[in-house]
Design a protein around this motif. Structure first.
Motif, PDB file in Angstrom:
ATOM      1  N   GLU A 158       0.827  -1.203   0.000  1.00 19.54           N
ATOM      2  CA  GLU A 158       0.000   0.000   0.000  1.00 19.54           C
ATOM      3  C   GLU A 158       0.859   1.251   0.000  1.00 19.54           C
ATOM      4  O   GLU A 158       1.833   1.346   0.749  1.00 19.54           O
ATOM      5  CB  GLU A 158      -0.922   0.020   1.221  1.00 19.54           C
ATOM      6  CG  GLU A 158      -1.979  -1.080   1.202  1.00 19.54           C
ATOM      7  CD  GLU A 158      -2.885  -1.037   2.413  1.00 19.54           C
ATOM      8  OE1 GLU A 158      -2.429  -0.563   3.475  1.00 19.54           O
ATOM      9  OE2 GLU A 158      -4.052  -1.446   2.289  1.00 19.54           O
ATOM     10  N   ARG A 159       0.512   2.185  -0.851  1.00 15.18           N
ATOM     11  CA  ARG A 159       1.104   3.528  -0.826  1.00 15.18           C
ATOM     12  C   ARG A 159       0.331   4.386   0.174  1.00 15.18           C
ATOM     13  O   ARG A 159      -0.847   4.111   0.455  1.00 15.18           O
ATOM     14  CB  ARG A 159       1.018   4.184  -2.214  1.00 15.18           C
ATOM     15  CG  ARG A 159       1.761   3.456  -3.329  1.00 15.18           C
ATOM     16  CD  ARG A 159       3.244   3.639  -3.227  1.00 15.18           C
ATOM     17  NE  ARG A 159       3.950   3.107  -4.407  1.00 15.18           N
ATOM     18  CZ  ARG A 159       5.267   3.030  -4.503  1.00 15.18           C
ATOM     19  NH1 ARG A 159       6.033   3.466  -3.509  1.00 15.18           N
ATOM     20  NH2 ARG A 159       5.844   2.543  -5.586  1.00 15.18           N
ATOM     21  N   ARG A 160       0.959   5.447   0.661  1.00 15.20           N
ATOM     22  CA  ARG A 160       0.275   6.326   1.610  1.00 15.20           C
ATOM     23  C   ARG A 160      -0.832   7.116   0.911  1.00 15.20           C
ATOM     24  O   ARG A 160      -0.800   7.353  -0.312  1.00 15.20           O
ATOM     25  CB  ARG A 160       1.270   7.296   2.244  1.00 15.20           C
ATOM     26  CG  ARG A 160       1.859   8.328   1.290  1.00 15.20           C
ATOM     27  CD  ARG A 160       2.683   9.370   2.039  1.00 15.20           C
ATOM     28  NE  ARG A 160       3.225  10.391   1.159  1.00 15.20           N
ATOM     29  CZ  ARG A 160       4.490  10.439   0.745  1.00 15.20           C
ATOM     30  NH1 ARG A 160       5.352   9.501   1.117  1.00 15.20           N
ATOM     31  NH2 ARG A 160       4.897  11.426  -0.050  1.00 15.20           N
ATOM     32  N   ILE A 181       2.895   5.359  -7.698  1.00 15.95           N
ATOM     33  CA  ILE A 181       3.778   5.937  -6.690  1.00 15.95           C
ATOM     34  C   ILE A 181       3.169   7.243  -6.195  1.00 15.95           C
ATOM     35  O   ILE A 181       2.491   7.960  -6.954  1.00 15.95           O
ATOM     36  CB  ILE A 181       5.205   6.168  -7.242  1.00 15.95           C
ATOM     37  CG1 ILE A 181       6.174   6.538  -6.115  1.00 15.95           C
ATOM     38  CG2 ILE A 181       5.215   7.212  -8.360  1.00 15.95           C
ATOM     39  CD1 ILE A 181       7.639   6.463  -6.525  1.00 15.95           C
ATOM     40  N   SER A 199       6.290  -1.009 -10.089  1.00 15.91           N
ATOM     41  CA  SER A 199       4.984  -1.062  -9.430  1.00 15.91           C
ATOM     42  C   SER A 199       3.959  -0.284 -10.252  1.00 15.91           C
ATOM     43  O   SER A 199       4.302   0.416 -11.196  1.00 15.91           O
ATOM     44  CB  SER A 199       5.079  -0.486  -8.013  1.00 15.91           C
ATOM     45  OG  SER A 199       5.567   0.837  -8.021  1.00 15.91           O
ATOM     46  N   TYR A 235      13.837   4.072  -3.634  1.00 15.40           N
ATOM     47  CA  TYR A 235      13.613   2.754  -3.030  1.00 15.40           C
ATOM     48  C   TYR A 235      14.825   2.397  -2.175  1.00 15.40           C
ATOM     49  O   TYR A 235      15.852   3.073  -2.224  1.00 15.40           O
ATOM     50  CB  TYR A 235      13.355   1.685  -4.100  1.00 15.40           C
ATOM     51  CG  TYR A 235      14.554   1.298  -4.932  1.00 15.40           C
ATOM     52  CD1 TYR A 235      15.394   0.245  -4.552  1.00 15.40           C
ATOM     53  CD2 TYR A 235      14.849   1.968  -6.121  1.00 15.40           C
ATOM     54  CE1 TYR A 235      16.490  -0.110  -5.313  1.00 15.40           C
ATOM     55  CE2 TYR A 235      15.936   1.607  -6.885  1.00 15.40           C
ATOM     56  CZ  TYR A 235      16.756   0.572  -6.485  1.00 15.40           C
ATOM     57  OH  TYR A 235      17.857   0.218  -7.238  1.00 15.40           O
ATOM     58  N   THR A 254       4.409  10.727  -4.394  1.00 14.93           N
ATOM     59  CA  THR A 254       5.645  11.468  -4.135  1.00 14.93           C
ATOM     60  C   THR A 254       5.333  12.944  -3.945  1.00 14.93           C
ATOM     61  O   THR A 254       4.440  13.485  -4.601  1.00 14.93           O
ATOM     62  CB  THR A 254       6.619  11.323  -5.329  1.00 14.93           C
ATOM     63  OG1 THR A 254       6.800   9.952  -5.624  1.00 14.93           O
ATOM     64  CG2 THR A 254       7.962  11.947  -5.023  1.00 14.93           C
ATOM     65  N   HIS A 260       0.055  11.731  -7.011  1.00 14.55           N
ATOM     66  CA  HIS A 260      -0.113  10.296  -7.245  1.00 14.55           C
ATOM     67  C   HIS A 260       0.059  10.041  -8.749  1.00 14.55           C
ATOM     68  O   HIS A 260      -0.627  10.642  -9.569  1.00 14.55           O
ATOM     69  CB  HIS A 260      -1.491   9.827  -6.788  1.00 14.55           C
ATOM     70  CG  HIS A 260      -1.729   8.363  -7.028  1.00 14.55           C
ATOM     71  ND1 HIS A 260      -2.497   7.895  -8.060  1.00 14.55           N
ATOM     72  CD2 HIS A 260      -1.267   7.271  -6.375  1.00 14.55           C
ATOM     73  CE1 HIS A 260      -2.525   6.562  -8.029  1.00 14.55           C
ATOM     74  NE2 HIS A 260      -1.787   6.170  -7.019  1.00 14.55           N
ATOM     75  N   THR A 319      10.803   3.116   1.545  1.00 10.60           N
ATOM     76  CA  THR A 319      10.387   3.550   0.218  1.00 10.60           C
ATOM     77  C   THR A 319      10.393   2.362  -0.734  1.00 10.60           C
ATOM     78  O   THR A 319      11.268   1.496  -0.679  1.00 10.60           O
ATOM     79  CB  THR A 319      11.307   4.651  -0.342  1.00 10.60           C
ATOM     80  OG1 THR A 319      12.657   4.168  -0.388  1.00 10.60           O
ATOM     81  CG2 THR A 319      11.253   5.901   0.510  1.00 10.60           C
TER      82      THR A 319
END
Length: 347
Positions: free
Chosen positions: A22-24, A134, A131, A116, A136, A32, A126
């Motif tokens: 899961e991404r934040r 992301i 994927s 990463y 950021t 995003h 990270t």
């Protein structure tokens, strides 16, 4: 949280395999990006296999990321939904030290946060670009010019900026004689960029089979570095040499190719310390330096330069499921010149 699919290394001894995480959720200054393509860098192999120190596993590599913006935080000003955007080797830094304030985030005095195999400021790991998406912070996102082929633009975010930055910092200009040591993922970009800057470009290679390709990429001359007669013919003639080779080799030989006050810059990172003869520097007041990627502002400058001159990487597209095979081929230099993962393969 935002669900993402990826390919990750569960440990340094294991092959990469499918991985979900899961991404934040977006913060106010976050962007995003739905990842369309991610380049494969040799440093991915080094980190996945713990060749540069102990890594953080599971590890999702990838720092040559391009795709489309699908959401932005409430305070984001530079990006809108639908924009093409990219992420390179960094996703954060202190933004407050002298280096950061000069736009040199790669030299952040508190250490930049890698895309990463690194930790965010809150301690969370990270995960990189192999994927589907992301998240950021805006300050570390790049705008991808629309006239560039998106897949072939992905490697510009590492291979491109790694070679562009020293060419710009050492003021390579029209008419200068520039040498490029090695014709791989970095070297082929150095040839294209130096040529576009108006330099007379010569490639040093150990492989006669690369002569035609070097000229296709923009080299004016190709020098077989194992042929000492060819090397002697060029001694003392180069204004600038960029050395892209990560295997152990003799720096002194290439330093002797520089004219008086010439510069040689290392962007390759051999795993054994070199032997450096002081005379190679002293006898021509020559200089040996190094360069690390580039700051965010300079990376955007590089992308715009590439858009102006129609420069992208030469790539071979692969599905994510072929990544382990691609790593083995890359180690054997069996790629011209950069693998790029098509993230549709993770759907």
């Amino acid at each position: 949280m935002i669900k993402a699919k990826a390919f990750a290394a569960p440990s340094a001894k294991a092959p990469l395999a499918p991985f979900s995480f899961e991404r934040r959720e977006l913060r106010d200054n976050d962007v995003h990006i739905e990842i369309h393509y991610c380049g494969v860098c040799h440093s991915d192999v080094h980190q996945v296999r713990d060749e540069w120190g102990k890594g953080m596993f599971p590890m999702v590599p990838g720092h040559e990321i391009v795709g489309k913006v699908t959401a932005v935080g409430s305070k984001v000003k530079k990006f809108n939904v639908g924009d093409l955007a990219g992420v390179g080797c960094m996703v954060d830094s202190c933004l407050d030290c002298a280096s950061c304030k000069e736009g040199l985030e790669q030299f952040c005095e508190r250490g930049f946060v890698g895309t990463y195999n690194s930790k965010e400021k809150d301690g969370t790991p990270t995960f990189g670009g192999y994927s589907t998406s992301i998240v950021t912070r805006e300050e570390f996102c790049l705008s991808i010019p629309k006239n560039l082929d998106l897949a072939a633009a992905a490697p510009l975010l590492c291979a491109g900026i790694t070679t562009y930055s020293p060419l710009r910092h050492w003021n390579v200009t029209k008419g200068q004689k520039v040498g490029v040591v090695g014709l791989g993922g970095l070297g082929h970009m150095a040839v294209k960029l130096a040529n576009a800057m108006g330099a007379n470009v010569a490639v040093f290679t150990t492989s006669p089979s690369k002569v035609d390709d070097a000229k296709r990429l923009g080299a004016h001359e190709v020098i077989i570095s194992k042929d000492m007669e060819q090397m002697k013919a060029h001694m003392g003639s180069f204004d600038f040499i960029i050395d892209t080779v990560s295997a152990p080799h003799d720096y002194n030989l290439y330093l002797s190719m520089l004219r008086r006050d010439g510069n040689m810059v290392l962007v390759g990172l051999p795993d054994t310390p070199p032997t450096l003869a002081a005379g190679a520097l002293i006898m021509g007041r020559r200089k040996l330096g190094g360069s690390l990627i580039g700051g965010i502002q300079e990376t955007q400058e590089m992308l715009d330069f590439c858009a102006k001159h129609g420069i992208v990487s030469d790539i071979e597209m692969i599905p994510a499921q072929k990544i382990n095979e691609a790593y083995e081929r890359m180690i054997k230099s069996d790629v011209k010149y950069r693998f790029v993962i098509d993230m549709k393969s993770l759907a």
